[in-house]
Design an enzyme around this catalytic site. Structure first.
Site, PDB file in Angstrom:
ATOM      1  N   ARG A  53      -3.713   1.592   1.370  1.00 44.09           N
ATOM      2  CA  ARG A  53      -4.895   2.122   0.621  1.00 44.09           C
ATOM      3  C   ARG A  53      -4.446   3.484   0.085  1.00 44.09           C
ATOM      4  O   ARG A  53      -6.005   3.138  -0.608  1.00 44.09           O
ATOM      5  CB  ARG A  53      -5.246   2.408   2.556  1.00 44.09           C
ATOM      6  N   ASP A 107       8.681  -0.996   1.843  1.00 45.48           N
ATOM      7  CA  ASP A 107       7.440  -0.269   2.520  1.00 45.48           C
ATOM      8  C   ASP A 107       8.581   0.369   3.551  1.00 45.48           C
ATOM      9  O   ASP A 107       8.668  -0.328   4.336  1.00 45.48           O
ATOM     10  CB  ASP A 107       6.063  -1.150   2.722  1.00 45.48           C
ATOM     11  N   LYS A 162       9.529   3.471   9.175  1.00 40.95           N
ATOM     12  CA  LYS A 162       9.150   2.383  10.003  1.00 40.95           C
ATOM     13  C   LYS A 162      10.299   2.419  11.210  1.00 40.95           C
ATOM     14  O   LYS A 162      11.403   2.710  10.223  1.00 40.95           O
ATOM     15  CB  LYS A 162       9.358   0.945   9.061  1.00 40.95           C
TER      16      LYS A 162
HETATM   17  N1  BES Z   1       2.870  -2.954   4.699  1.00 41.76           N
HETATM   18  C1  BES Z   1       2.541  -2.667   6.163  1.00 41.76           C
HETATM   19  C2  BES Z   1       1.101  -4.013   6.976  1.00 41.76           C
HETATM   20  C3  BES Z   1       2.152  -4.627   7.840  1.00 41.76           C
HETATM   21  C4  BES Z   1       3.262  -4.212   8.706  1.00 41.76           C
HETATM   22  C5  BES Z   1       2.517  -5.604   7.268  1.00 41.76           C
HETATM   23  C6  BES Z   1       3.307  -5.363   9.660  1.00 41.76           C
HETATM   24  C7  BES Z   1       2.737  -6.848   7.485  1.00 41.76           C
HETATM   25  C8  BES Z   1       3.423  -6.667   8.991  1.00 41.76           C
HETATM   26  C9  BES Z   1       1.823  -1.349   6.141  1.00 41.76           C
HETATM   27  O1  BES Z   1       1.675  -0.551   4.981  1.00 41.76           O
HETATM   28  C10 BES Z   1       1.444  -0.492   7.141  1.00 41.76           C
HETATM   29  O2  BES Z   1       2.597  -0.001   7.209  1.00 41.76           O
HETATM   30  N2  BES Z   1       0.096  -0.431   7.950  1.00 41.76           N
HETATM   31  C11 BES Z   1       0.144   0.648   9.136  1.00 41.76           C
HETATM   32  C12 BES Z   1      -1.089   1.122   8.738  1.00 41.76           C
HETATM   33  C13 BES Z   1      -1.038   2.182  10.012  1.00 41.76           C
HETATM   34  C14 BES Z   1       0.396   3.484  10.194  1.00 41.76           C
HETATM   35  C15 BES Z   1      -2.511   2.926  10.203  1.00 41.76           C
HETATM   36  C16 BES Z   1       0.925  -0.525  10.695  1.00 41.76           C
HETATM   37  O3  BES Z   1      -0.280  -1.822  10.102  1.00 41.76           O
HETATM   38  O4  BES Z   1       1.567  -0.393  11.344  1.00 41.76           O
HETATM   39 ZN    ZN Z   2       3.139  -1.528   3.545  1.00 40.03          ZN
HETATM   40 MN    MN Z   3       3.144   1.048   5.383  1.00 38.65          MN
END
Ligand code: BES
Ligand code: ZN
Ligand code: MN
Length: 497
Positions: A353, A272, A279
């Protein structure tokens, strides 16, 4: 490692090492007292001299103890007797196995499994001891050119139970522990394998491989199949990647299954980057773990098929990378999910999601008893619950309670967050049926709210394992969670706990 169960007195075991516990301060457990008696008070002498206080994490190896048949005695510190609970029990087993591994003993008779743990029976103690032992012995060195030489003469561990009448139950619990441990180890291996090895195609191949050796029917849908099914949401995540997405379906039909299947859905983002909403680069390597939900589903299917549980179970794994690129989905793009609902992708990093919603719609075709999805879904969950508890949200309270209970019993706990309608408003979009993000607040809940719109037709629970699926820092690595919780849930459902 070979494991077995036995019953009998510690001074009479002809073995390389007998393992007994010592409570703090300097109090021998019952098997310890028996050895002490046979050895004319030798252990009591040692405790009196202050060489072993009984603190957790400490141990003392004794050679040539007279009056007994074993070559060695390993004393393991248990901490204060009144504080001795599930965690302390597991830690004691782990300390014993770690220490034994460093001795020259090739086998050991472990009496820690006779220690009383409040509310827990012999079967629980044997199952947990097996899991703790496997967890301690786990190594991931597939990608090291020179394997670290583990001088491991230790080949055989025997867990002792107090009464002969307990042997059959303990044997079954041992077999369960071994099957669960195999599922956990597979989940850890897949999680630890980096993104350049662990691609969607690799996950699919691993699932197909399981289908060759176990009673599992495995099929893999390709991009064209997903297009035909209308999985526009899942495919929008795959759009930026050169790796083809896969949609893995694993079906298990145990003998004597009477109900429709329980369906498990695992998030399988093999890496990801965040996509166009990219990110920050610090710690981004950890996003190889973003398929740990998928790994836990594949691991759980392996355990269940190995045990041959009398139930019907389906594992669904939507898997893809989330990459930026010329073809990638852009913030503001609107996509159409398999359910027909449209989604405005305001943040391409909220991709989990987007792949889960289509898998949850696909799950309807199994007329499921219930559906549980498992996903490293939100950073907000790590903020809320840290690395201790997984987040749990559900549209059915009885199902939620069952999972919370299973987590307690497996020592793989979850904590429930509310899924109240009041939060649904946060997903409003001006351009589509819903947005894929809900703003700054309650990120774990709004993510579950999004999923809830695709799970109206069945009982459903969602496990956010973002904080529990792996450890960071110098012990970085996959934990295999929540495989233990899921297996305890499933074992309980078929009356095998
Ligand atoms: N895989 C990540 C969630 C995650 C982040 C897991 C850090 C473990 C550590 C997920 O896909 C994600 O990026 N979620 C975002 C959602 C936001 C953009 C609404 C997040 O949690 O920042
Ligand atoms: Zn993710
Ligand atoms: Mn993500």
């Amino acid at each position: 490692m070979e494991f077995s169960i036995k019953s009998g007195s510690p001074e009479k075991q002809r073995t390389a090492c007998v393992v007994v516990g010592v409570f703090e301060p300097r109090k021998l457990s019952v098997p310890g007292e028996i050895i002490d008696k046979a050895a004319d008070g030798y252990l009591a002498d040692i405790l009196r001299r202050g060489d072993m206080e009984g603190k957790t994490g400490t141990s003392l190896l004794l050679h040539d103890v007279r009056g007994i048949l074993a070559d060695r005695v390993l004393l393991v510190g248990l901490g204060k007797e009144k504080d001795f609970r599930e965690k302390e029990y597991r830690d004691a087993i782990a300390a014993a196995v770690r220490t034994l591994n460093e001795t020259g003993a090739f086998e050991a008779a472990i009496y820690l499994t006779e220690l009383p743990v409040r509310k827990r029976d012999t079967r629980w103690r044997v199952r947990q001891a097996t899991l703790a032992a496997f967890d301690t012995l786990y190594r991931f060195d597939q990608l090291k050119s020179k394997k670290e030489e583990v001088r491991r003469p230790l080949r055989k561990l025997t867990f002792f139970v107090e009464r002969r009448g307990e042997l059959p139950g303990a044997e079954e619990a041992l077999a369960q522990g071994e099957a669960i441990a195999a599922g956990i180890a597979l989940a850890k291996d897949l999680g630890n394998l980096p993104g350049n090895y662990c691609t969607p195609a690799h996950l699919a191949e691993q699932a197909l491989e399981l289908g060759r050796s176990l009673p599992l029917k495995v099929s893999v849908l390709e991009r064209a199949d997903m297009q035909e099914l209308g999985m526009g949401s899942l495919l929008s995540v795959a759009a930026g990647s050169h790796q083809p997405p896969k949609f893995i379906v694993m079906e298990y039909q145990g003998e004597g299954a009477t109900t429709s299947p329980i369906v498990l859905v695992g998030k399988g983002i093999t890496f990801d980057t965040g996509g166009i909403s990219i990110k920050p680069s610090g710690d981004m390597d950890e996003m190889k773990f973003d398929m740990c939900g998928a790994a836990s589903v594949i691991g759980t299917m392996k355990s269940v098929a190995t045990m041959g549980l009398p139930m019907a179970l389906v594992g669904i794994v939507p898997t893809t990378e989330n990459m930026p690129g010329g073809g990638a989905t852009k913030p503001g793009d609107v996509v159409t999910s398999m359910s027909g609902q449209t989604i405005e992708v305001l943040n391409t990093d909220a991709e989990g999601r987007l792949i889960l919603c289509d898998a949850l719609t696909y799950a309807e075709r199994f007329d499921p008893e219930c559906v549980i999805d498992i996903a490293t879904l939100t950073g907000a969950c790590v903020v809320a619950l840290g690395q201790v508890a997984s987040g749990l949200l559900a549209n059915d309270d009885a199902l939620a309670r069952e999972l919370l209970e299973a987590g307690q019993s497996a020592y793989d706990r979850a904590w429930q967050l509310p899924l109240w309608d009041d939060y649904q408003d946060l997903l409003k979009s001006n351009f589509a049926d819903m947005a894929n993000i809900g703003g700054r607040y309650a990120g774990t809940i709004t993510a579950a709210c999004f999923l809830s719109r695709y799970t109206k037709k069945y009982k459903w629970a969602h496990l956010d394992i973002a904080g529990t699926a792996w450890r960071s820092g110098d012990k970085k690595g996959a934990t295999g969670r929540p495989v233990p919780m899921l297996l305890h849930f499933l074992l309980e459902r078929c009356g095998r706990l």
